[in-house]
Design a protein around this motif. Structure first.
Motif, PDB file in Angstrom:
ATOM      1  N   ASP A   1       0.727  -1.259   0.122  1.00 22.73           N
ATOM      2  CA  ASP A   1      -0.059  -0.318   0.199  1.00 22.73           C
ATOM      3  C   ASP A   1       0.958   1.244  -0.261  1.00 22.73           C
ATOM      4  O   ASP A   1       0.267   2.341  -0.072  1.00 22.73           O
ATOM      5  N   ASP A   2       1.948   1.094  -0.039  1.00 18.08           N
ATOM      6  CA  ASP A   2       2.951   2.351  -0.015  1.00 18.08           C
ATOM      7  C   ASP A   2       4.229   1.984  -0.713  1.00 18.08           C
ATOM      8  O   ASP A   2       4.896   0.998  -0.693  1.00 18.08           O
ATOM      9  N   CYS A   3       4.612   2.811  -1.534  1.00 20.57           N
ATOM     10  CA  CYS A   3       5.830   2.717  -2.467  1.00 20.57           C
ATOM     11  C   CYS A   3       6.592   4.024  -2.945  1.00 20.57           C
ATOM     12  O   CYS A   3       6.040   5.046  -2.502  1.00 20.57           O
ATOM     13  N   MET A   4       7.490   3.796  -3.645  1.00 20.37           N
ATOM     14  CA  MET A   4       8.086   4.889  -4.359  1.00 20.37           C
ATOM     15  C   MET A   4       8.773   4.436  -5.548  1.00 20.37           C
ATOM     16  O   MET A   4       9.164   3.270  -5.881  1.00 20.37           O
ATOM     17  N   LEU A   5       8.457   5.393  -6.657  1.00 19.46           N
ATOM     18  CA  LEU A   5       8.826   5.068  -7.978  1.00 19.46           C
ATOM     19  C   LEU A   5       9.967   6.014  -8.098  1.00 19.46           C
ATOM     20  O   LEU A   5       9.986   7.379  -8.401  1.00 19.46           O
ATOM     21  N   ILE A   6      11.138   5.542  -8.461  1.00 17.56           N
ATOM     22  CA  ILE A   6      12.310   6.454  -8.889  1.00 17.56           C
ATOM     23  C   ILE A   6      12.516   6.194 -10.493  1.00 17.56           C
ATOM     24  O   ILE A   6      12.662   5.252 -10.987  1.00 17.56           O
ATOM     25  N   ALA A   7      12.800   7.491 -10.924  1.00 20.20           N
ATOM     26  CA  ALA A   7      12.826   7.685 -12.363  1.00 20.20           C
ATOM     27  C   ALA A   7      14.243   8.506 -12.794  1.00 20.20           C
ATOM     28  O   ALA A   7      14.257   9.593 -12.186  1.00 20.20           O
ATOM     29  N   GLY A   8      15.030   8.145 -13.504  1.00 19.45           N
ATOM     30  CA  GLY A   8      16.179   8.772 -14.099  1.00 19.45           C
ATOM     31  C   GLY A   8      16.022   9.329 -15.299  1.00 19.45           C
ATOM     32  O   GLY A   8      15.406   8.913 -16.231  1.00 19.45           O
ATOM     33  N   GLY A   9      16.313  10.466 -15.738  1.00 19.96           N
ATOM     34  CA  GLY A   9      16.234  10.963 -17.113  1.00 19.96           C
ATOM     35  C   GLY A   9      17.131  10.935 -18.158  1.00 19.96           C
ATOM     36  O   GLY A   9      18.323  11.063 -17.577  1.00 19.96           O
ATOM     37  N   SER A  10      16.770  11.424 -19.338  1.00 18.59           N
ATOM     38  CA  SER A  10      17.954  11.406 -20.228  1.00 18.59           C
ATOM     39  C   SER A  10      18.930  12.889 -20.186  1.00 18.59           C
ATOM     40  O   SER A  10      19.755  13.348 -20.870  1.00 18.59           O
ATOM     41  N   ASP A  11      18.136  13.782 -19.346  1.00 17.30           N
ATOM     42  CA  ASP A  11      18.973  15.034 -18.881  1.00 17.30           C
ATOM     43  C   ASP A  11      19.752  14.914 -17.654  1.00 17.30           C
ATOM     44  O   ASP A  11      20.271  15.990 -16.828  1.00 17.30           O
ATOM     45  N   GLY A  12      19.852  13.825 -17.036  1.00 17.34           N
ATOM     46  CA  GLY A  12      20.657  13.643 -15.830  1.00 17.34           C
ATOM     47  C   GLY A  12      19.841  13.890 -14.417  1.00 17.34           C
ATOM     48  O   GLY A  12      20.009  13.721 -13.460  1.00 17.34           O
ATOM     49  N   VAL A  13      18.647  14.294 -14.442  1.00 16.23           N
ATOM     50  CA  VAL A  13      17.841  14.547 -13.511  1.00 16.23           C
ATOM     51  C   VAL A  13      17.124  13.216 -12.864  1.00 16.23           C
ATOM     52  O   VAL A  13      16.609  12.307 -13.671  1.00 16.23           O
ATOM     53  N   LEU A  14      17.201  13.175 -11.732  1.00 15.37           N
ATOM     54  CA  LEU A  14      16.559  11.884 -11.040  1.00 15.37           C
ATOM     55  C   LEU A  14      15.307  12.444 -10.201  1.00 15.37           C
ATOM     56  O   LEU A  14      15.352  13.545  -9.379  1.00 15.37           O
ATOM     57  N   GLN A  15      14.039  11.618 -10.267  1.00 11.58           N
ATOM     58  CA  GLN A  15      12.866  12.159  -9.643  1.00 11.58           C
ATOM     59  C   GLN A  15      12.256  10.971  -8.681  1.00 11.58           C
ATOM     60  O   GLN A  15      12.393   9.776  -9.323  1.00 11.58           O
ATOM     61  N   ILE A  16      11.784  11.219  -7.396  1.00 12.67           N
ATOM     62  CA  ILE A  16      11.239  10.422  -6.884  1.00 12.67           C
ATOM     63  C   ILE A  16       9.885  10.515  -6.494  1.00 12.67           C
ATOM     64  O   ILE A  16       9.542  11.600  -6.086  1.00 12.67           O
ATOM     65  N   PHE A  17       8.988   9.526  -6.777  1.00 18.86           N
ATOM     66  CA  PHE A  17       7.486   9.827  -6.567  1.00 18.86           C
ATOM     67  C   PHE A  17       7.015   8.887  -5.615  1.00 18.86           C
ATOM     68  O   PHE A  17       7.327   7.925  -5.604  1.00 18.86           O
ATOM     69  N   SER A  18       6.216   9.338  -4.674  1.00 16.18           N
ATOM     70  CA  SER A  18       5.714   8.554  -3.527  1.00 16.18           C
ATOM     71  C   SER A  18       4.384   8.208  -4.009  1.00 16.18           C
ATOM     72  O   SER A  18       3.470   9.134  -4.332  1.00 16.18           O
ATOM     73  N   GLY A  19       4.093   6.967  -3.648  1.00 12.31           N
ATOM     74  CA  GLY A  19       2.802   6.476  -3.841  1.00 12.31           C
ATOM     75  C   GLY A  19       2.088   6.006  -2.718  1.00 12.31           C
ATOM     76  O   GLY A  19       2.588   5.132  -1.869  1.00 12.31           O
ATOM     77  N   ARG A  20       0.770   5.917  -2.676  1.00 14.56           N
ATOM     78  CA  ARG A  20      -0.018   5.386  -1.573  1.00 14.56           C
ATOM     79  C   ARG A  20      -1.172   4.874  -2.217  1.00 14.56           C
ATOM     80  O   ARG A  20      -2.076   5.756  -2.702  1.00 14.56           O
ATOM     81  N   ARG A  21      -1.714   3.757  -1.713  1.00 11.43           N
ATOM     82  CA  ARG A  21      -3.012   3.213  -1.886  1.00 11.43           C
ATOM     83  C   ARG A  21      -4.108   3.857  -1.065  1.00 11.43           C
ATOM     84  O   ARG A  21      -3.954   4.054   0.101  1.00 11.43           O
ATOM     85  N   ASN A  22      -5.258   4.309  -1.637  1.00 10.16           N
ATOM     86  CA  ASN A  22      -6.113   4.972  -1.008  1.00 10.16           C
ATOM     87  C   ASN A  22      -7.148   3.954  -0.457  1.00 10.16           C
ATOM     88  O   ASN A  22      -7.021   2.754  -0.667  1.00 10.16           O
ATOM     89  N   SER A  23      -7.822   4.263   0.961  1.00 11.16           N
ATOM     90  CA  SER A  23      -8.701   3.196   1.628  1.00 11.16           C
ATOM     91  C   SER A  23      -9.848   2.929   0.653  1.00 11.16           C
ATOM     92  O   SER A  23     -10.460   3.716  -0.194  1.00 11.16           O
ATOM     93  N   CYS A  24     -10.360   1.717   0.982  1.00  8.87           N
ATOM     94  CA  CYS A  24     -11.486   1.063   0.009  1.00  8.87           C
ATOM     95  C   CYS A  24     -12.737   2.443  -0.014  1.00  8.87           C
ATOM     96  O   CYS A  24     -13.190   2.218  -0.864  1.00  8.87           O
ATOM     97  N   ARG A  25     -13.051   2.957   1.083  1.00 11.29           N
ATOM     98  CA  ARG A  25     -14.219   3.885   1.151  1.00 11.29           C
ATOM     99  C   ARG A  25     -14.003   4.943   0.280  1.00 11.29           C
ATOM    100  O   ARG A  25     -14.965   5.464  -0.080  1.00 11.29           O
ATOM    101  N   ASN A  26     -12.722   5.077  -0.092  1.00  8.31           N
ATOM    102  CA  ASN A  26     -12.519   6.337  -1.034  1.00  8.31           C
ATOM    103  C   ASN A  26     -12.467   6.144  -2.445  1.00  8.31           C
ATOM    104  O   ASN A  26     -12.646   7.010  -3.426  1.00  8.31           O
ATOM    105  N   ILE A  27     -12.594   4.911  -2.771  1.00  3.19           N
ATOM    106  CA  ILE A  27     -12.627   4.266  -4.329  1.00  3.19           C
ATOM    107  C   ILE A  27     -13.809   3.678  -4.668  1.00  3.19           C
ATOM    108  O   ILE A  27     -13.938   3.435  -5.900  1.00  3.19           O
ATOM    109  N   ASN A  28     -14.802   3.432  -3.835  1.00  9.28           N
ATOM    110  CA  ASN A  28     -16.157   2.551  -4.151  1.00  9.28           C
ATOM    111  C   ASN A  28     -16.905   3.713  -4.901  1.00  9.28           C
ATOM    112  O   ASN A  28     -16.820   4.923  -4.541  1.00  9.28           O
TER     113      ASN A  28
END
Length: 361
Positions: free
Chosen positions: A334-361
């Motif tokens: 339910d909790d993750c990070m996506l790390i991406a490196g670019g052709s311009d040398g920039v590194l970006q870190i994205f934080s991800g979190r799963r919403n609770s079920c009550r928010n997606i029904n």
């Protein structure tokens, strides 16, 4: 996402819009490249890797440097975006680098790098020096390196059309697993549950799976659904694997049955390696795009569930990605990070979190 859940969900008819509301991603950190010098014609990031403990982050590319970061030091302490430009340390390599992999069982202190001169080098991160070199691809670029889950075997794929495996505990020459006429762009040992297998992605538009117990018998599966070069392969678990190609598609297959289960489309990849990473616990695919965006797909649906600009359109693209667990340390999905490196040398870190079920029904 558990293997059992994946088995159930791949045949579901649920709407992708539900998955789009199921996850929240935000940009947490931007790591800019150091100021360019006359010796650094480019700082393209060709590989981004995280160690097994999700503690150390490594990048490498055209600048001939392996840069090491402590991941916790890159993350903001609050919700604000963090900017950085300094790594913990770096190791200079003799050639441009295309691939990296931490060696399992080494306590995250050994990392392998494949380079443009056809050499696979292992580096000791404590001593910051090379400890072994293998030059078995005739001087042709090594596109990919990988270790078996136990770290006792390693593999490499090269422009010379060969994939080799070897015992990391001895210096003997490696065994040729695949010897074709087209470059081998990716190698991966099974780290899921399909068996003692290794998968290859090749420029002949095919992905192959070999059984390590009988590599001389030829591939146990060959997947021919891509229209162009296969750039990445990943084992999913549950008897399945993923492939990615420069035809702008990821495809999921039965690893031993050659049946295509699903195609994932939305990103653009016509001539570039845009990265592809699989987060098994959450059932998510991450990749870049030649539109200079980052894409996330849910394994259950063929359309992306999240798309984010990686920078100014036309100014480059995300060229390497990897996943790691979130900073809550729960080890769940339910909790993750996506790390991406670019052709311009920039590194970006994205934080991800799963919403609770009550928010997606």
């Amino acid at each position: 996402m558990s293997t059992e859940a994946l088995h159930q969900s791949v045949s579901d008819d649920a709407q992708p819009e539900r998955a789009r509301r199921e996850w929240d991603f935000r940009l947490s950190t931007v790591v800019s490249p150091p100021s360019s010098t006359a010796s650094d014609a480019s700082d393209v990031i060709g590989a981004v890797e995280i160690d097994q403990s999700d503690r150390l982050l490594a990048t490498a590319g055209i600048a001939r440097k392996i840069r090491i970061y402590t991941l916790a030091g890159l993350l903001p302490s609050d919700a604000d975006l963090r900017h950085s430009s300094a790594c913990d340390f770096y190791i200079c390599a003799p050639a441009k680098l295309s691939s990296l992999r931490f060696r399992p069982g080494s306590g995250s202190r050994v990392i392998a790098a494949g380079d443009y001169d056809g050499v696979v080098t292992e580096y000791d991160l404590d001593r910051r020096t090379s400890i072994s070199e293998r030059d078995e691809h005739g001087g042709r670029r090594v596109w990919s390196v990988d270790y078996s889950p136990a770290g006792d075997m390693a593999a490499s794929g090269s422009d010379n059309g060969a994939a080799r495996i070897w015992d990391t505990r001895c210096p003997a020459e490696g065994t040729v697993v695949h010897n074709g006429i087209s470059p081998v762009c990716c190698v991966e040992f099974d780290g899921a549950d399909c068996g003692p297998l290794i998968a290859l992605g090749c420029a002949d538009r095919n992905a192959y799976v070999y059984d390590l117990r009988a590599v001389g018998a030829g591939p146990v599966s060959a997947f021919g659904g891509h229209a162009r070069t296969v750039t990445y392969v990943r084992f999913v678990g549950g008897g399945r694997m993923l492939s990615s190609g420069t035809d702008g598609a990821h495809r999921m297959w039965e690893a031993r049955g050659e049946r295509e289960i699903r195609a994932y489309r939305g990103h653009k990849s016509g001539r570039s390696f845009v990265g592809m990473g699989l987060w098994r616990k959450g059932g998510l695919i991450g990749c870049g795009s030649e539109t200079n965006e980052v894409f996330v797909y849910d394994l259950r649906w063929g359309e992306p569930i999240w798309v984010k600009s990686f920078g100014r359109a036309g100014a480059g693209f995300a060229s390497a990605v990897c996943w790691c667990g979130g900073r809550d340390g729960s080890g769940g999905g339910d909790d993750c990070m996506l790390i991406a490196g670019g052709s311009d040398g920039v590194l970006q870190i994205f934080s991800g979190r799963r919403n609770s079920c009550r928010n997606i029904n």
